[in-house]
Design a protein around this motif. Structure first.
Motif, PDB file in Angstrom:
ATOM      1  N   LEU A   1       0.851  -1.190   0.000  1.00 33.37           N
ATOM      2  CA  LEU A   1       0.000   0.000   0.000  1.00 33.37           C
ATOM      3  C   LEU A   1       0.885   1.237   0.000  1.00 33.37           C
ATOM      4  O   LEU A   1       1.629   1.471   0.940  1.00 33.37           O
ATOM      5  CB  LEU A   1      -0.904   0.008   1.236  1.00 33.37           C
ATOM      6  CG  LEU A   1      -1.607  -1.315   1.580  1.00 33.37           C
ATOM      7  CD1 LEU A   1      -2.393  -1.168   2.877  1.00 33.37           C
ATOM      8  CD2 LEU A   1      -2.515  -1.741   0.441  1.00 33.37           C
ATOM      9  N   LEU A   2       0.797   2.027  -1.059  1.00 32.84           N
ATOM     10  CA  LEU A   2       1.650   3.213  -1.186  1.00 32.84           C
ATOM     11  C   LEU A   2       0.775   4.460  -1.188  1.00 32.84           C
ATOM     12  O   LEU A   2      -0.169   4.562  -1.973  1.00 32.84           O
ATOM     13  CB  LEU A   2       2.482   3.129  -2.461  1.00 32.84           C
ATOM     14  CG  LEU A   2       3.573   4.195  -2.634  1.00 32.84           C
ATOM     15  CD1 LEU A   2       4.821   3.590  -3.291  1.00 32.84           C
ATOM     16  CD2 LEU A   2       3.092   5.378  -3.461  1.00 32.84           C
ATOM     17  N   ASP A   3       1.096   5.404  -0.301  1.00 34.01           N
ATOM     18  CA  ASP A   3       0.330   6.653  -0.224  1.00 34.01           C
ATOM     19  C   ASP A   3       1.201   7.712   0.422  1.00 34.01           C
ATOM     20  O   ASP A   3       2.046   7.401   1.264  1.00 34.01           O
ATOM     21  CB  ASP A   3      -0.958   6.453   0.583  1.00 34.01           C
ATOM     22  CG  ASP A   3      -2.031   7.471   0.223  1.00 34.01           C
ATOM     23  OD1 ASP A   3      -1.802   8.671   0.458  1.00 34.01           O
ATOM     24  OD2 ASP A   3      -3.095   7.068  -0.290  1.00 34.01           O
ATOM     25  N   ALA A   4       0.951   8.969   0.050  1.00 28.11           N
ATOM     26  CA  ALA A   4       1.699  10.080   0.633  1.00 28.11           C
ATOM     27  C   ALA A   4       0.994  10.663   1.848  1.00 28.11           C
ATOM     28  O   ALA A   4       1.569  11.478   2.565  1.00 28.11           O
ATOM     29  CB  ALA A   4       1.909  11.176  -0.411  1.00 28.11           C
ATOM     30  N   ASN A   5      -0.259  10.267   2.077  1.00 24.80           N
ATOM     31  CA  ASN A   5      -1.026  10.766   3.214  1.00 24.80           C
ATOM     32  C   ASN A   5      -0.899   9.782   4.376  1.00 24.80           C
ATOM     33  O   ASN A   5      -1.356   8.640   4.285  1.00 24.80           O
ATOM     34  CB  ASN A   5      -2.497  10.949   2.814  1.00 24.80           C
ATOM     35  CG  ASN A   5      -3.343  11.556   3.925  1.00 24.80           C
ATOM     36  OD1 ASN A   5      -3.495  10.973   4.989  1.00 24.80           O
ATOM     37  ND2 ASN A   5      -3.893  12.729   3.666  1.00 24.80           N
ATOM     38  N   GLU A   6      -0.293  10.237   5.468  1.00 20.71           N
ATOM     39  CA  GLU A   6       0.020   9.345   6.580  1.00 20.71           C
ATOM     40  C   GLU A   6      -1.233   8.720   7.189  1.00 20.71           C
ATOM     41  O   GLU A   6      -1.306   7.503   7.397  1.00 20.71           O
ATOM     42  CB  GLU A   6       0.780  10.114   7.667  1.00 20.71           C
ATOM     43  CG  GLU A   6       1.125   9.265   8.886  1.00 20.71           C
ATOM     44  CD  GLU A   6       1.670  10.111  10.024  1.00 20.71           C
ATOM     45  OE1 GLU A   6       2.335   9.539  10.906  1.00 20.71           O
ATOM     46  OE2 GLU A   6       1.416  11.330  10.041  1.00 20.71           O
ATOM     47  N   PHE A   7      -2.256   9.540   7.473  1.00 18.79           N
ATOM     48  CA  PHE A   7      -3.440   8.999   8.131  1.00 18.79           C
ATOM     49  C   PHE A   7      -4.185   8.030   7.219  1.00 18.79           C
ATOM     50  O   PHE A   7      -4.631   6.968   7.654  1.00 18.79           O
ATOM     51  CB  PHE A   7      -4.387  10.123   8.559  1.00 18.79           C
ATOM     52  CG  PHE A   7      -5.663   9.595   9.167  1.00 18.79           C
ATOM     53  CD1 PHE A   7      -5.674   9.097  10.462  1.00 18.79           C
ATOM     54  CD2 PHE A   7      -6.838   9.571   8.427  1.00 18.79           C
ATOM     55  CE1 PHE A   7      -6.842   8.591  11.020  1.00 18.79           C
ATOM     56  CE2 PHE A   7      -8.005   9.063   8.973  1.00 18.79           C
ATOM     57  CZ  PHE A   7      -8.005   8.579  10.279  1.00 18.79           C
ATOM     58  N   ASN A   8      -4.375   8.398   5.945  1.00 24.43           N
ATOM     59  CA  ASN A   8      -5.071   7.501   5.021  1.00 24.43           C
ATOM     60  C   ASN A   8      -4.350   6.163   4.902  1.00 24.43           C
ATOM     61  O   ASN A   8      -4.975   5.103   4.829  1.00 24.43           O
ATOM     62  CB  ASN A   8      -5.193   8.152   3.644  1.00 24.43           C
ATOM     63  CG  ASN A   8      -6.227   9.265   3.626  1.00 24.43           C
ATOM     64  OD1 ASN A   8      -6.953   9.464   4.596  1.00 24.43           O
ATOM     65  ND2 ASN A   8      -6.290  10.005   2.537  1.00 24.43           N
ATOM     66  N   LEU A   9      -3.018   6.218   4.874  1.00 26.13           N
ATOM     67  CA  LEU A   9      -2.236   4.988   4.767  1.00 26.13           C
ATOM     68  C   LEU A   9      -2.409   4.133   6.013  1.00 26.13           C
ATOM     69  O   LEU A   9      -2.615   2.908   5.924  1.00 26.13           O
ATOM     70  CB  LEU A   9      -0.759   5.336   4.562  1.00 26.13           C
ATOM     71  CG  LEU A   9       0.189   4.148   4.385  1.00 26.13           C
ATOM     72  CD1 LEU A   9      -0.155   3.349   3.135  1.00 26.13           C
ATOM     73  CD2 LEU A   9       1.646   4.627   4.333  1.00 26.13           C
TER      74      LEU A   9
END
Length: 659
Positions: free
Chosen positions: A332-340
């Motif tokens: 899972l790759l994301d730049a948003n810490e909370f969403n990740l």
């Protein structure tokens, strides 16, 4: 009323008076005994023999005047307890006043009326509630029927949501209906204030916003719900962010039920529950697309899969559906810490058997992205990370270029360099004949993936690059429907930019099914390179019609209860959306409900040269240069002098060579 019924009523009333009169006598004796002791109490009552019968007479007269004998103890509730409190108060005060008037209050300690009132309330209220508890126990509400415990005949599990009072009432109905269609396994509290508590034995598991996490947790415990039941009247769904809940439930394959005849009070005892189900077609104005998925089952199991933008609306739904097919690993790759964090937690709760790795990284970070691919070696990549809000990208062209254009190139280049079997890019109908800059950036991302796919058509071991295009997703963050929800919850008005503006709409479930099945289709042997897959979403829907449907589904009248304001088109916004570019050939697909588009490509070397110029301009924060280079690459304006003039001028000849 027949003689038999009248006789039965008189006997019942006499029995109630007998019980209440006995309780009244006990309350006075108990109060005096508690105050002065049992021996002195006997002496006092012996000395004042009229005291006890006088209180019983006052109490019975009070109870008769308040018609307590007409209340059915079997269905006692807080209303009955409140009436008992009033009756006890009046009876005790009346008795004390009567003693004062006749001059017989001198022997009575002042604390005895208070004690007597407490005893009277406890005994009378306890008698009534005890009768109800006995009836419920004998009726089987505390020991469910054996059929419910039999796995072969178990009722479908359900989550309840709504106000606390409505949920309690629905639970009582479910308990009393042996033929109830559902078995409650959890409650979603509107405020979340009671999370962790139990209501009539059913746990409060969170808020409606926690639906995905709750379903994942229950699934891990083997109690996955099949339905989400709204406990109140359907008109109040407007205050529960109805469309967002529909979208969440749809993605989790939950039905949403409600009671159409519910008007705020309990039905007659023994009445069966009548549930209706919300249908997202009520908003779409069309049946949902039903897409087959057998091919997906052969594509994902046992493979390493990476999803960019995994915490977003589309990315999260991709993660959910991919996890169902048991990949070897899910990155899972994301730049948003909370969403990740949130999507990782959901996967670990709902699919604990799937190895899952969260990676906090932006697709703009080319070097770090290459390291992620080198470490995890994904075989399938689903690229859902993007900037999608039209006005914001219009205001910040450089940011749009860095994410939607250069970020897509970074992901695609990493896929090509590290042995990925296929990369699937999520695109939008706004990329077709784009007017706004967001559409321009998404179109350039499409063209780059298409060029890579065409460049490798003679290499059977090269990765495939597949683009999937669809319209607006119901309930996605920041999109049209949540905006209408917020406006509707405040009483309106709903804002529409133009009375004739039209959009294609679909559910997130439909969108992700399209992505997965198009990927499976694109990986088959013999499928031509460079194709774009497009969902057939029926006819576009006028946004003002969506607004009116939402108002009506909330039980209100458009333009009467809730107004609709026309505010004018926003920068970069099109009046009509399209699914196919003027230069694309529309072709049928082997997937029902899906079309394929065969665009005229731009060669890879032309795109790379332009992208390098865009990279320099975006790094310098030169919004004007980003806008000029990108739009002229798509022939939206005449070519200027200089390097980009040669690029754009060379495009027709190079396109002809690419064939």
């Amino acid at each position: 009323m027949t003689l038999e019924h009248r006789s039965s009523s008189l006997i019942r009333a006499a029995l109630i008076y007998l019980i209440d009169g006995t309780i009244a006598a006990i309350s006075l004796v108990a109060a005096i005994s508690l105050r002065v002791g049992s021996l002195r109490a006997g002496e006092a009552l012996e000395e004042h023999r009229a005291a006890l019968p006088l209180f019983v007479a006052v109490a019975l007269a009070t109870f008769a005047a308040m018609r307590l004998h007409r209340r059915v103890w079997r269905y006692s509730s807080t209303d009955e307890v409140f009436e008992v409190v009033k009756a006890a108060t009046i009876a005790v005060l009346g008795y004390v006043l009567l003693l004062v008037v006749i001059g017989g209050a001198g022997w009575l300690p002042r604390s005895i009326p208070v004690i007597q009132w407490l005893v009277l309330v406890v005994l009378m209220g306890g008698a009534r509630m005890g009768r109800r508890l006995a009836a419920e126990y004998l009726g089987g509400r505390f020991h469910p029927p054996a059929a419910a415990a039999n796995p072969e005949h178990a009722k479908p599990a359900a989550l309840l949501f709504g106000s606390s009072d409505d949920v309690v009432q629905l639970l009582r109905q479910l308990e009393g209906d042996a033929d109830a269609a559902f078995r409650p396994v959890g409650i979603l509290d509107e405020t979340g204030a009671h999370t962790g508590a139990r209501v009539r034995g059913v746990p409060v598991v969170g808020r409606p916003a926690d639906l995905a996490r709750v379903v994942g947790s229950l699934t891990a415990k083997g109690a996955r719900p099949a339905c989400l039941i709204f406990a109140g009247p359907v008109e109040r769904l407007q205050r529960m962010a109805m469309v967002d809940i529909i979208a969440q439930a749809q993605s989790l394959e939950l039905e949403i039920a409600y009671r159409p005849g519910f008007i705020g009070f309990a039905p007659e005892p023994g009445a069966s529950l009548d549930f209706r189900f919300l249908n997202v077609a009520d908003l779409l104005g069309r049946p949902q697309a039903v897409l087959d998925s057998p091919a997906v089952a052969s594509m994902i199991p046992g493979r390493r899969v990476l999803v960019t933008g995994a915490g977003g609306t589309i990315g999260r739904e991709l993660v959910r559906q991919i996890a169902d097919f048991a990949p070897a690993r899910l990155v899972l790759l994301d730049a948003n810490e909370f969403n990740l964090y949130d999507v990782d937690l959901e996967v670990r709760e709902s699919h604990p058997q799937v190895p899952c790795t969260p990676v906090l990284c932006s697709i703009r970070q080319r070097r770090q992205l290459m390291q992620v691919f080198a470490e995890h070696r994904p075989e399938l990549v689903f690229h859902a990370a993007a900037l999608k809000h039209v006005p914001l990208v219009e205001m910040h062209p450089a940011a749009g270029i860095q994410t939607n254009v250069l970020g897509t190139r970074n992901v695609a280049d990493a896929a090509r360099s590290h042995g990925v079997r296929a990369m699937v890019q999520v695109s939008t109908d706004k990329a077709v004949n784009p007017v706004g800059f967001m559409g321009v950036t998404k179109r350039l991302g499409e063209l780059y993936c298409q060029a890579l796919d065409l460049a490798s058509r003679d290499d059977p071991d090269a990765p495939r690059f597949i683009t999937v295009r669809f319209g607006n997703v119901l309930g996605s963050s920041g999109s049209l429907i949540p905006l209408f929800q917020r406006q509707l919850s405040r009483g309106g008005p709903l804002t529409v930019t133009h009375p004739e503006i039209e959009r294609f709409f679909m559910t997130v479930h439909e969108a992700v099914q399209l992505v997965l099945q198009s990927a499976a289709r694109g990986l088959r042997d013999g499928v031509r390179h460079g194709r774009i897959f497009v969902l057939d979403m029926g006819e576009p829907i006028r946004v003002i019609d969506i607004a009116r449907r939402m108002i009506r589904l909330a039980g209100l009248d458009p333009e009467i209860d809730v107004g609709i304001d026309i505010i004018g088109l926003r920068p970069g916004e099109k009046l009509y959306e399209e699914l196919f570019d003027i230069e694309e050939a529309r072709l049928p697909s082997s997937i029902p409900g899906v079309f394929e588009a065969e665009p005229r490509p731009i060669p890879l070397r032309i795109l790379n040269k332009a992208f390098d110029a865009l990279e320099r301009a975006s790094e310098e924060g030169d919004d004007d240069a980003c806008f000029t280079i990108a739009t002229r690459l798509l022939d939206r304006k005449p070519a200027p002098a200089g390097e980009m003039a040669a690029v754009v001028a060379d495009r027709p000849a190079l396109m002809a060579q690419a064939g």
